[in-house]
Each structure stands twice: as C-alpha cells, then as structure tokens.
Design a protein around this motif. Sequence first.
Motif, PDB file in Angstrom:
ATOM      1  N   MET A  34       0.931  -1.488  -0.043  1.00 54.76           N
ATOM      2  CA  MET A  34      -0.506   0.293  -0.241  1.00 54.76           C
ATOM      3  C   MET A  34       0.941   1.476  -0.257  1.00 54.76           C
ATOM      4  SD  MET A  34      -2.254  -1.861   0.339  1.00 54.76           S
ATOM      5  CE  MET A  34      -4.028  -0.302   0.269  1.00 54.76           C
ATOM      6  N   GLY A  35       0.261   2.555  -0.081  1.00 52.74           N
ATOM      7  CA  GLY A  35       1.284   3.651  -0.564  1.00 52.74           C
ATOM      8  C   GLY A  35       0.291   4.411   0.147  1.00 52.74           C
ATOM      9  N   TRP A  36       0.723   6.347   0.302  1.00 51.56           N
ATOM     10  CA  TRP A  36       0.238   7.380   0.157  1.00 51.56           C
ATOM     11  C   TRP A  36       0.968   7.861  -0.516  1.00 51.56           C
ATOM     12  CZ3 TRP A  36      -4.093   8.414   2.593  1.00 51.56           C
ATOM     13  CH2 TRP A  36      -4.505   7.416   3.412  1.00 51.56           C
ATOM     14  N   SER A  37       0.196   8.933  -1.659  1.00 50.13           N
ATOM     15  CA  SER A  37       0.770  10.077  -2.783  1.00 50.13           C
ATOM     16  C   SER A  37      -0.189  11.156  -2.069  1.00 50.13           C
ATOM     17  CB  SER A  37       0.457   9.326  -3.303  1.00 50.13           C
ATOM     18  OG  SER A  37       1.875   9.073  -4.474  1.00 50.13           O
ATOM     19  N   ARG A  38       0.373  12.411  -2.921  1.00 50.85           N
ATOM     20  CA  ARG A  38       0.014  13.860  -2.247  1.00 50.85           C
ATOM     21  C   ARG A  38       0.120  14.454  -3.781  1.00 50.85           C
ATOM     22  NH1 ARG A  38       3.746  16.155   2.346  1.00 50.85           N
ATOM     23  NH2 ARG A  38       5.559  17.289   0.400  1.00 50.85           N
ATOM     24  N   GLN A  39      -0.766  15.197  -3.897  1.00 46.26           N
ATOM     25  CA  GLN A  39      -0.843  16.549  -4.985  1.00 46.26           C
ATOM     26  C   GLN A  39      -1.599  17.718  -4.592  1.00 46.26           C
ATOM     27  OE1 GLN A  39      -3.337  14.803  -8.345  1.00 46.26           O
ATOM     28  NE2 GLN A  39      -1.588  15.874  -9.920  1.00 46.26           N
ATOM     29  N   THR A  40      -0.723  18.618  -5.236  1.00 45.14           N
ATOM     30  CA  THR A  40      -1.322  20.750  -4.386  1.00 45.14           C
ATOM     31  C   THR A  40      -1.241  21.073  -6.529  1.00 45.14           C
ATOM     32  OG1 THR A  40       1.324  20.837  -4.655  1.00 45.14           O
ATOM     33  CG2 THR A  40       0.368  20.419  -2.673  1.00 45.14           C
ATOM     34  N   PRO A  41      -2.218  21.272  -6.711  1.00 43.32           N
ATOM     35  CA  PRO A  41      -2.912  21.747  -7.538  1.00 43.32           C
ATOM     36  C   PRO A  41      -1.230  22.914  -8.461  1.00 43.32           C
ATOM     37  CG  PRO A  41      -4.069  22.948  -5.719  1.00 43.32           C
ATOM     38  CD  PRO A  41      -3.009  21.635  -5.441  1.00 43.32           C
ATOM     39  N   GLY A  42      -1.684  21.775  -9.867  1.00 43.92           N
ATOM     40  CA  GLY A  42      -0.289  22.682 -10.173  1.00 43.92           C
ATOM     41  C   GLY A  42       1.191  22.027 -10.160  1.00 43.92           C
ATOM     42  N   LYS A  43       1.340  20.805  -9.666  1.00 45.17           N
ATOM     43  CA  LYS A  43       2.422  20.223  -9.306  1.00 45.17           C
ATOM     44  C   LYS A  43       1.996  18.644  -9.821  1.00 45.17           C
ATOM     45  CE  LYS A  43       4.945  20.349  -5.935  1.00 45.17           C
ATOM     46  NZ  LYS A  43       6.005  20.391  -4.221  1.00 45.17           N
ATOM     47  N   GLN A  44       3.062  17.612  -9.576  1.00 45.93           N
ATOM     48  CA  GLN A  44       2.753  16.511 -10.370  1.00 45.93           C
ATOM     49  C   GLN A  44       2.300  15.619  -8.698  1.00 45.93           C
ATOM     50  OE1 GLN A  44       6.135  14.589 -11.886  1.00 45.93           O
ATOM     51  NE2 GLN A  44       5.402  14.651 -13.542  1.00 45.93           N
ATOM     52  N   ARG A  45       2.026  14.392  -8.714  1.00 39.46           N
ATOM     53  CA  ARG A  45       2.001  13.439  -8.036  1.00 39.46           C
ATOM     54  C   ARG A  45       2.712  13.374  -7.157  1.00 39.46           C
ATOM     55  NH1 ARG A  45      -3.347   9.838  -8.200  1.00 39.46           N
ATOM     56  NH2 ARG A  45      -4.767  11.610  -8.278  1.00 39.46           N
ATOM     57  N   GLU A  46       2.848  13.020  -6.059  1.00 41.09           N
ATOM     58  CA  GLU A  46       4.408  13.077  -5.299  1.00 41.09           C
ATOM     59  C   GLU A  46       4.662  11.845  -4.243  1.00 41.09           C
ATOM     60  OE1 GLU A  46       6.553  15.789  -4.259  1.00 41.09           O
ATOM     61  OE2 GLU A  46       4.743  16.666  -2.248  1.00 41.09           O
ATOM     62  N   LEU A  47       5.074  11.025  -4.425  1.00 35.58           N
ATOM     63  CA  LEU A  47       5.121   9.411  -3.534  1.00 35.58           C
ATOM     64  C   LEU A  47       6.037  10.032  -2.073  1.00 35.58           C
ATOM     65  CD1 LEU A  47       4.410   6.315  -2.606  1.00 35.58           C
ATOM     66  CD2 LEU A  47       6.705   5.891  -3.542  1.00 35.58           C
ATOM     67  N   VAL A  48       4.959   9.711  -1.154  1.00 33.88           N
ATOM     68  CA  VAL A  48       4.678  10.044   0.068  1.00 33.88           C
ATOM     69  C   VAL A  48       5.545   9.109   1.088  1.00 33.88           C
ATOM     70  CG1 VAL A  48       3.853  10.701   2.422  1.00 33.88           C
ATOM     71  CG2 VAL A  48       3.186  11.865   0.653  1.00 33.88           C
ATOM     72  N   ALA A  49       4.565   7.608   1.132  1.00 36.75           N
ATOM     73  CA  ALA A  49       5.424   6.493   2.413  1.00 36.75           C
ATOM     74  C   ALA A  49       3.781   5.528   1.546  1.00 36.75           C
ATOM     75  CB  ALA A  49       5.102   6.618   3.704  1.00 36.75           C
ATOM     76  N   THR A  50       5.835   4.610   1.720  1.00 43.88           N
ATOM     77  CA  THR A  50       5.138   3.102   0.869  1.00 43.88           C
ATOM     78  C   THR A  50       4.854   2.329   2.163  1.00 43.88           C
ATOM     79  OG1 THR A  50       6.594   2.155   0.215  1.00 43.88           O
ATOM     80  CG2 THR A  50       5.270   3.102  -1.271  1.00 43.88           C
ATOM     81  N   ILE A  51       4.294   0.569   2.323  1.00 43.82           N
ATOM     82  CA  ILE A  51       4.110  -0.615   3.240  1.00 43.82           C
ATOM     83  C   ILE A  51       3.725  -1.593   2.967  1.00 43.82           C
ATOM     84  CG2 ILE A  51       1.788   0.117   3.888  1.00 43.82           C
ATOM     85  CD1 ILE A  51       2.467  -0.834   6.808  1.00 43.82           C
ATOM     86  N   THR A  52       4.641  -2.599   2.506  1.00 46.36           N
ATOM     87  CA  THR A  52       4.743  -3.810   2.082  1.00 46.36           C
ATOM     88  C   THR A  52       3.853  -4.447   2.775  1.00 46.36           C
ATOM     89  OG1 THR A  52       7.114  -5.193   3.395  1.00 46.36           O
ATOM     90  CG2 THR A  52       6.924  -3.641   1.489  1.00 46.36           C
ATOM     91  N   SER A  53       3.688  -5.941   2.678  1.00 44.98           N
ATOM     92  CA  SER A  53       2.699  -6.776   2.769  1.00 44.98           C
ATOM     93  C   SER A  53       3.651  -7.634   4.572  1.00 44.98           C
ATOM     94  CB  SER A  53       2.346  -8.145   1.662  1.00 44.98           C
ATOM     95  OG  SER A  53       3.069  -8.950   1.709  1.00 44.98           O
ATOM     96  N   GLY A  54       4.640  -7.273   4.223  1.00 46.65           N
ATOM     97  CA  GLY A  54       5.095  -7.480   5.353  1.00 46.65           C
ATOM     98  C   GLY A  54       6.257  -6.656   6.486  1.00 46.65           C
ATOM     99  N   SER A  55       5.044  -5.596   6.029  1.00 47.01           N
ATOM    100  CA  SER A  55       5.306  -3.894   7.146  1.00 47.01           C
ATOM    101  C   SER A  55       6.218  -3.431   6.863  1.00 47.01           C
ATOM    102  CB  SER A  55       5.020  -4.622   8.554  1.00 47.01           C
ATOM    103  OG  SER A  55       3.280  -4.743   8.588  1.00 47.01           O
ATOM    104  N   THR A  56       7.132  -3.606   5.687  1.00 44.54           N
ATOM    105  CA  THR A  56       8.330  -2.597   5.817  1.00 44.54           C
ATOM    106  C   THR A  56       7.828  -1.599   4.676  1.00 44.54           C
ATOM    107  OG1 THR A  56       9.788  -5.479   5.330  1.00 44.54           O
ATOM    108  CG2 THR A  56      10.711  -3.204   4.234  1.00 44.54           C
ATOM    109  N   THR A  57       8.561  -0.149   5.445  1.00 44.23           N
ATOM    110  CA  THR A  57       7.969   1.290   4.980  1.00 44.23           C
ATOM    111  C   THR A  57       9.578   1.642   4.394  1.00 44.23           C
ATOM    112  OG1 THR A  57       8.387   1.565   7.122  1.00 44.23           O
ATOM    113  CG2 THR A  57       6.252   1.324   6.903  1.00 44.23           C
ATOM    114  N   THR A  58       8.910   2.890   3.385  1.00 40.73           N
ATOM    115  CA  THR A  58      10.080   4.017   2.612  1.00 40.73           C
ATOM    116  C   THR A  58       8.997   5.126   3.072  1.00 40.73           C
ATOM    117  OG1 THR A  58       8.559   3.278   0.839  1.00 40.73           O
ATOM    118  CG2 THR A  58      10.579   1.653   1.409  1.00 40.73           C
ATOM    119  N   TYR A  59      10.118   5.937   2.999  1.00 43.06           N
ATOM    120  CA  TYR A  59       9.460   7.473   2.940  1.00 43.06           C
ATOM    121  C   TYR A  59      10.354   7.874   1.911  1.00 43.06           C
ATOM    122  CZ  TYR A  59       7.578   5.458   7.032  1.00 43.06           C
ATOM    123  OH  TYR A  59       6.849   5.012   8.052  1.00 43.06           O
TER     124      TYR A  59
END
Length: 115
Positions: A34-59
């Motif tokens: 699963m992942g979270w991303s964010r977007q502001t008007p006029g900007k590209q969507r950017e990846l914020v954080a991810t978590i694997t099925s085994g709960s390994t995270t990246t930021y």
Amino acid sequence: QVQLVESGGGLVQAGGSLRLSCAASGIIFSIKHMGWSRQTPGKQRELVATITSGSTTTYADFVKGRFTISRDNAKNTVYLQMNKLKPEDTAVYYCHTVDSWRDYWGQGTQVTVSS
C-alpha cells in the motif's frame, strides 16, 4: 470491486498532527503493498510513503522523521500518521495499491496546514 476510502484530513496549524486512514475493500488486503501519495494544484503527484505486505516501510525524504505509515490487516486499513506538519505539506492525500496489474486510487482527502 476494489475500493479505497480515505479519511482524516482537515485543517491544522503548523507543528500539529493528523492521522489519515484508508479503508480498503475488494482486495486481499493482507498481501497488498500500500502507498500514500499527495498532490497540490499545478504539481505532479508525489509519493509520500509505502508499506509492504510484510510491513516494510519507505518514506520520501521530505517526510522522513515526521510521518509514519502503518497497517492493520484485521481492519483492512492503512494509516498515515503525520506529525510536525508544515505549510508545504498542504495537499490532497491519496492511498493506492495495485491489484491484478491495475493501479487503484482512493478519492483523496484534503490536508491543509496553516502557518
């Protein structure tokens, strides 16, 4: 039918905290990355954080040390705890996943950080 529903956004002062939730249905949640991303008007969507099925995270570097992604497989829910919020964190936040080689995104939840 895959559905992702975000909640928890709102208006907060700089330095404050919010916790976003994303409830998933239509997928075997426990095996999904699963992942979270964010977007502001006029900007590209950017990846914020991810978590694997085994709960390994990246930021993303711009949230390291401030945001925490987690999951509760019993509730089919992924969370994003956001601390020490800054005005530049203002955006629509989306959760997302991949199922059967297709990307799925929620409708987004607005986070506004006032200075």
